[in-house]
Design an enzyme around this catalytic site. Structure first.
Site, PDB file in Angstrom:
ATOM      1  CE1 TYR A 159      75.715  74.262  34.387  1.00  0.00           C
ATOM      2  CE2 TYR A 159      75.647  76.329  33.198  1.00  0.00           C
ATOM      3  CZ  TYR A 159      75.170  75.050  33.423  1.00  0.00           C
ATOM      4  OH  TYR A 159      74.136  74.571  32.658  1.00  0.00           O
ATOM      5  CG  HIS A 190      70.100  74.454  36.530  1.00  0.00           C
ATOM      6  ND1 HIS A 190      71.346  74.934  36.859  1.00  0.00           N
ATOM      7  CD2 HIS A 190      70.326  73.493  35.585  1.00  0.00           C
ATOM      8  CE1 HIS A 190      72.269  74.300  36.168  1.00  0.00           C
ATOM      9  NE2 HIS A 190      71.685  73.408  35.394  1.00  0.00           N
TER      10      HIS A 190
HETATM   11  P1  NAD Z   1      78.997  70.344  25.045  1.00  0.00           P
HETATM   12  O1  NAD Z   1      78.369  69.199  24.360  1.00  0.00           O
HETATM   13  O2  NAD Z   1      78.803  71.696  24.481  1.00  0.00           O
HETATM   14  O3  NAD Z   1      80.540  69.992  25.197  1.00  0.00           O
HETATM   15  C1  NAD Z   1      81.446  70.854  25.831  1.00  0.00           C
HETATM   16  C2  NAD Z   1      82.837  70.256  25.762  1.00  0.00           C
HETATM   17  O4  NAD Z   1      83.251  70.218  24.401  1.00  0.00           O
HETATM   18  C3  NAD Z   1      83.883  71.099  26.497  1.00  0.00           C
HETATM   19  O5  NAD Z   1      84.884  70.215  26.999  1.00  0.00           O
HETATM   20  C4  NAD Z   1      84.466  71.952  25.393  1.00  0.00           C
HETATM   21  O6  NAD Z   1      85.771  72.360  25.730  1.00  0.00           O
HETATM   22  C5  NAD Z   1      84.443  70.981  24.243  1.00  0.00           C
HETATM   23  N1  NAD Z   1      84.382  71.634  22.904  1.00  0.00           N
HETATM   24  C6  NAD Z   1      83.648  72.699  22.523  1.00  0.00           C
HETATM   25  N2  NAD Z   1      83.836  72.979  21.227  1.00  0.00           N
HETATM   26  C7  NAD Z   1      84.720  72.057  20.759  1.00  0.00           C
HETATM   27  C8  NAD Z   1      85.300  71.820  19.501  1.00  0.00           C
HETATM   28  N3  NAD Z   1      85.035  72.573  18.441  1.00  0.00           N
HETATM   29  N4  NAD Z   1      86.171  70.783  19.379  1.00  0.00           N
HETATM   30  C9  NAD Z   1      86.460  69.998  20.446  1.00  0.00           C
HETATM   31  N5  NAD Z   1      85.936  70.173  21.681  1.00  0.00           N
HETATM   32  C10 NAD Z   1      85.070  71.197  21.833  1.00  0.00           C
HETATM   33  O7  NAD Z   1      78.481  70.310  26.577  1.00  0.00           O
HETATM   34  P2  NAD Z   1      78.166  71.415  27.655  1.00  0.00           P
HETATM   35  O8  NAD Z   1      79.239  72.436  27.783  1.00  0.00           O
HETATM   36  O9  NAD Z   1      77.763  70.666  28.865  1.00  0.00           O
HETATM   37  O10 NAD Z   1      76.850  72.106  27.086  1.00  0.00           O
HETATM   38  C11 NAD Z   1      76.847  73.377  26.501  1.00  0.00           C
HETATM   39  C12 NAD Z   1      76.177  74.413  27.383  1.00  0.00           C
HETATM   40  O11 NAD Z   1      74.790  74.146  27.488  1.00  0.00           O
HETATM   41  C13 NAD Z   1      76.663  74.471  28.835  1.00  0.00           C
HETATM   42  O12 NAD Z   1      77.867  75.219  28.933  1.00  0.00           O
HETATM   43  C14 NAD Z   1      75.481  75.105  29.508  1.00  0.00           C
HETATM   44  O13 NAD Z   1      75.486  76.500  29.277  1.00  0.00           O
HETATM   45  C15 NAD Z   1      74.309  74.468  28.767  1.00  0.00           C
HETATM   46  N6  NAD Z   1      73.804  73.250  29.433  1.00  0.00           N
HETATM   47  C16 NAD Z   1      72.737  73.371  30.257  1.00  0.00           C
HETATM   48  C17 NAD Z   1      72.251  72.264  30.934  1.00  0.00           C
HETATM   49  C18 NAD Z   1      71.087  72.420  31.856  1.00  0.00           C
HETATM   50  O14 NAD Z   1      70.524  73.493  31.969  1.00  0.00           O
HETATM   51  N7  NAD Z   1      70.663  71.402  32.566  1.00  0.00           N
HETATM   52  C19 NAD Z   1      72.846  71.013  30.772  1.00  0.00           C
HETATM   53  C20 NAD Z   1      73.910  70.902  29.893  1.00  0.00           C
HETATM   54  C21 NAD Z   1      74.373  72.025  29.227  1.00  0.00           C
END
Ligand code: NAD
Length: 328
Positions: free
Chosen positions: A63, A128
């Site tokens: 990231y 990952h």
């Molecule tokens: P998410 O679905 O959590 O969406 C994140 C987005 O939504 C960001 O733009 C954030 O600013 C926004 N957001 C958050 N809360 C909000 C709210 N209350 N209102 C409006 N917008 C809001 O997607 P993500 O960040 O990709 O996934 C969450 C976490 O999961 C990642 O940060 C990571 O740690 C993990 N993740 C891991 C993998 C993997 O291992 N392959 C893949 C995806 C995500």
């Protein structure tokens, strides 16, 4: 130093003995993945999250090309609380310069991650996005290397992450029971896609803990919409936009609905949401406060089933639609 008020409930993670906050802090936004985030905002977001009962923080060297780990490390240190009060997961095998699941690389990678995170150990180290690697190498080389890291105390538990759900069964069917403690699935348990549900009984039978990430479908289920790089089809993006607009017209917040939907499934230990802002002043929306409020309100009032059914109807034509990921 301030005290934590336990506002988010804790859930057991498989057989790990860990109790994770049902809302987890996804730190990919701290790597500027969804737009720039200052160090001050990163520290404030982690502090506020911890203060509201969030004890689980997830990152990866991938990231922001290691930036997320560095920012999370600084933010956790700034909390000035004992190490056992928070749970940290990071990953290995996926880097800014590509994939490498060799034993040599993942063994080196954890030392680099620990240095950036300013920690002596991580609670979970996950391979990952394993669909981009050779799954037989994950089974025969990467996971055994992670077991050695467990033995020397650099990591406490082993996990695997990926988008296609088949990769989890492929690996779990081929490793000794209890070797893989956790799976992290993303974009497969939200209002538009619930395919993870079918896998939950299998994972439970193996004692594997379940983390479900991206409840907002990486921005599709927000009023601001997804980032430029989002891999969904134009059809899926358009349906989610229609759903978000519908909620707005009705005075409802689609992100809150999506969070609550994901949190409602008790087979999921933690719903990992990417957060990067806190409330700066009255009237201003902070994502940390909003996502915690969604969990607290769900526990008190339950789901808003009326608007949920209407949104599900709008998303029906694209239900469970996903996108390709991994070696094709
Ligand atoms: P998410 O679905 O959590 O969406 C994140 C987005 O939504 C960001 O733009 C954030 O600013 C926004 N957001 C958050 N809360 C909000 C709210 N209350 N209102 C409006 N917008 C809001 O997607 P993500 O960040 O990709 O996934 C969450 C976490 O999961 C990642 O940060 C990571 O740690 C993990 N993740 C891991 C993998 C993997 O291992 N392959 C893949 C995806 C995500």
């Amino acid at each position: 130093m301030w005290k934590t008020e336990s506002k988010v409930n804790l859930r057991e993670l498989g057989n790990t003995g860990l109790k994770l906050s049902s809302v987890g802090f996804g730190a990919s936004p701290l790597g500027n993945v969804f737009g720039p985030v200052s160090e001050q905002d990163a520290i404030a977001s982690v502090r506020r999250a911890f203060h509201l009962g969030i004890n689980f923080f997830d990152t990866s060297p991938y990231y922001g090309g290691t930036l997320s780990e560095t920012m999370l490390g600084k933010s956790l240190k700034a909390l000035e609380v004992p190490r056992n009060e928070y749970i940290v997961s990071t990953k290995c095998g996926r880097y800014a310069d590509g994939f490498d699941f060799s034993a040599e690389r993942v063994t080196k990678s954890i030392d680099e991650s620990l240095a950036r995170l300013q920690l002596d150990y991580v609670d979970i180290l996950q391979c990952h996005d394993i669909e981009f690697g050779n799954l037989d190498q994950i089974v025969s080389e990467t996971i055994p290397a992670l077991q050695k890291l467990k033995e020397v105390g650099k990591i406490r538990h082993i996990g695997i992450t990926g988008l296609p759900l088949e990769v989890f069964t492929y690996v779990l069917d081929r490793v000794p029971p209890g070797t893989v403690d956790v799976i992290l699935s993303y974009c497969h348990y939200s209002v538009n896609d619930t395919t993870l549900e079918d896998l939950l009984p299998y994972l439970k039978s193996k004692g594997v803990g379940v983390i479900s990430a991206s409840p907002l479908a990486m921005g599709l289920l927000t009023h601001n919409g997804p980032p430029e790089w989002h891999p969904a089809s134009p059809e899926l993006k358009s349906a989610c936009k229609d759903a978000a607009n519908y909620c707005k017209e009705k005075g409802k917040n689609i992100s809150k609905l999506a969070m609550q939907f994901s949190l409602s499934n008790r087979g999921i230990s933690s719903v990992l949401v990417g957060m990067n802002s806190v409330r700066q002043k009255i009237g201003c929306c902070g994502q940390v406060e909003e996502n915690v409020a969604a969990a607290v309100e769900l526990a008190i009032f339950g789901m808003d089933v009326g608007i949920l059914r209407e949104v599900e109807a709008i998303l029906e034509p694209v239900k469970n639609q996903t996108w390709p990921s991994g070696i094709q």
